[in-house]
Write an enzyme that holds these catalytic residues in place. Structure first.
Site, PDB file in Angstrom:
ATOM      1  N   SER A   7      -4.104  -2.875   2.107  1.00 29.85           N
ATOM      2  CA  SER A   7      -4.333  -2.734   0.542  1.00 29.85           C
ATOM      3  C   SER A   7      -2.811  -3.608   0.005  1.00 29.85           C
ATOM      4  CB  SER A   7      -3.777  -1.441   0.265  1.00 29.85           C
ATOM      5  OG  SER A   7      -3.364  -0.841  -1.098  1.00 29.85           O
ATOM      6  N   HIS A  32      -7.866  -4.725   0.249  1.00 32.65           N
ATOM      7  CA  HIS A  32      -8.092  -3.732  -0.627  1.00 32.65           C
ATOM      8  C   HIS A  32      -7.194  -3.719  -1.974  1.00 32.65           C
ATOM      9  CE1 HIS A  32      -9.441   0.520  -1.019  1.00 32.65           C
ATOM     10  NE2 HIS A  32      -8.749   0.871  -1.678  1.00 32.65           N
ATOM     11  N   ASP A  34      -6.569  -1.823  -5.494  1.00 34.70           N
ATOM     12  CA  ASP A  34      -6.102  -0.607  -5.970  1.00 34.70           C
ATOM     13  C   ASP A  34      -5.690  -0.708  -7.701  1.00 34.70           C
ATOM     14  OD1 ASP A  34      -6.572   1.520  -3.468  1.00 34.70           O
ATOM     15  OD2 ASP A  34      -4.593   0.687  -3.440  1.00 34.70           O
ATOM     16  N   MET A  36      -4.804   1.592 -10.933  1.00 31.03           N
ATOM     17  CA  MET A  36      -4.777   2.606 -11.386  1.00 31.03           C
ATOM     18  C   MET A  36      -4.578   2.603 -13.006  1.00 31.03           C
ATOM     19  SD  MET A  36      -2.772   4.040  -8.404  1.00 31.03           S
ATOM     20  CE  MET A  36      -1.621   3.168  -7.851  1.00 31.03           C
ATOM     21  N   HIS A  65     -11.009  -0.500  -6.303  1.00 32.41           N
ATOM     22  CA  HIS A  65     -10.740   0.501  -5.999  1.00 32.41           C
ATOM     23  C   HIS A  65      -9.966   0.925  -6.886  1.00 32.41           C
ATOM     24  CE1 HIS A  65      -8.267   4.546  -4.127  1.00 32.41           C
ATOM     25  NE2 HIS A  65     -10.397   4.628  -5.022  1.00 32.41           N
ATOM     26  N   MET A  67      -9.141   3.886  -9.802  1.00 24.92           N
ATOM     27  CA  MET A  67      -8.789   4.819 -10.107  1.00 24.92           C
ATOM     28  C   MET A  67      -8.831   5.282 -10.881  1.00 24.92           C
ATOM     29  SD  MET A  67      -6.060   5.339  -6.825  1.00 24.92           S
ATOM     30  CE  MET A  67      -5.654   4.336  -5.876  1.00 24.92           C
ATOM     31  N   MET A 136     -11.135   9.370   0.802  1.00 25.83           N
ATOM     32  CA  MET A 136      -9.466   9.278   0.340  1.00 25.83           C
ATOM     33  C   MET A 136      -9.265  10.615   1.529  1.00 25.83           C
ATOM     34  SD  MET A 136      -8.625   6.926  -1.675  1.00 25.83           S
ATOM     35  CE  MET A 136      -6.944   7.894  -2.022  1.00 25.83           C
ATOM     36  N   ASP A 174      -9.006   5.483   3.354  1.00 30.09           N
ATOM     37  CA  ASP A 174      -7.458   5.228   2.463  1.00 30.09           C
ATOM     38  C   ASP A 174      -6.536   6.319   2.789  1.00 30.09           C
ATOM     39  OD1 ASP A 174      -5.822   3.939   1.010  1.00 30.09           O
ATOM     40  OD2 ASP A 174      -7.033   3.488  -0.651  1.00 30.09           O
TER      41      ASP A 174
END
Length: 223
Positions: A7, A32, A34, A36, A65, A67, A136, A174
């Site tokens: 990540s 990965h 993330d 957000m 990913h 979010m 998750m 994750d």
């Protein structure tokens, strides 16, 4: 096949190029990413601009990913930035099926994530629209959390359902995963392993990735 997905949140953002090359050379399969928004989760990270900037420096599979609230608004941006797959959260959409179909129409690989408090079976009606389910194993929003072992029960149920119904999907985990507990995740049915600090903060990331692969091979899924 087991895929290792470090990540980016755990990388040194002052030296991203070196850190990305380091984990690529160490044998990682995915990167990965993330994303957000400070709304769906309380933290902020980065957007398509950063992904676009690092895309030319790596041949890793970009596992994005999201979010973020109502991610359909930004799917095109992340595709243009260089995503290989995009995972949306079940909890963040008014209509997940519409978002997944939109992504399918754009020829991007699709993922559906569920948070620790979400029942596993909400994904069942959507499995034919996804290439991957992300379970998750921590509450989304912050790195460095300890694994919630009960979330692995959901991995097992999803893998059992997919196997019994002939569905060929990846299952990603994750949160809090390292070489000591990865075998619990793979024996439950996970085959895409996200790890942040366990890899990026390691003195010898290749040793960590190799240890994770070995543990995964020694702990395969079985019904």
């Amino acid at each position: 096949m087991i895929y290792i997905a470090p990540s980016l949140l755990a990388a040194n953002f002052a030296n991203l190029t070196e850190d990305i090359h380091k984990i690529e050379e160490a044998g990682a399969n995915y990167l990965h990413l993330d994303v957000m928004d400070g709304v769906f989760v309380p933290n902020l990270s980065f957007g398509p601009g950063l992904i676009e900037n690092i895309r030319p420096i790596s041949k890793l599979y970009f596992d994005v990913h999201l979010m973020i609230v109502e991610p359909i608004r930004y799917i095109d941006n992340f595709i243009a930035a260089g995503a290989d797959s995009i995972t949306i959260h079940y909890e963040s959409c008014k209509n997940c099926a519409d978002v997944l179909r939109y992504m399918r129409d754009k020829d991007i690989r699709t993922g559906l994530a569920i948070s620790p408090d979400t029942p596993w079976d909400v994904v069942v009606p959507l499995l034919e629209l996804v290439d991957m389910v992300l379970v998750m194993t921590v509450h989304p929003g912050f790195g460095g959390q300890s694994i919630i072992y009960g979330a692995l029960d959901k991995v097992r149920e999803i893998r059992k359902y997919a196997t019994e119904h002939g569905l060929n999907i990846n299952i990603e985990v994750d949160g809090g995963i390292n070489e000591k507990n990865v075998g619990l995740a793979t024996s439950a049915g996970a085959n895409v392993i996200v790890a942040g600090s366990a890899i990026f903060n390691a003195t010898k990331p290749r040793h960590v990735i190799n240890a994770m692969r070995e543990a995964a091979e020694q702990n395969p899924f079985s019904l």
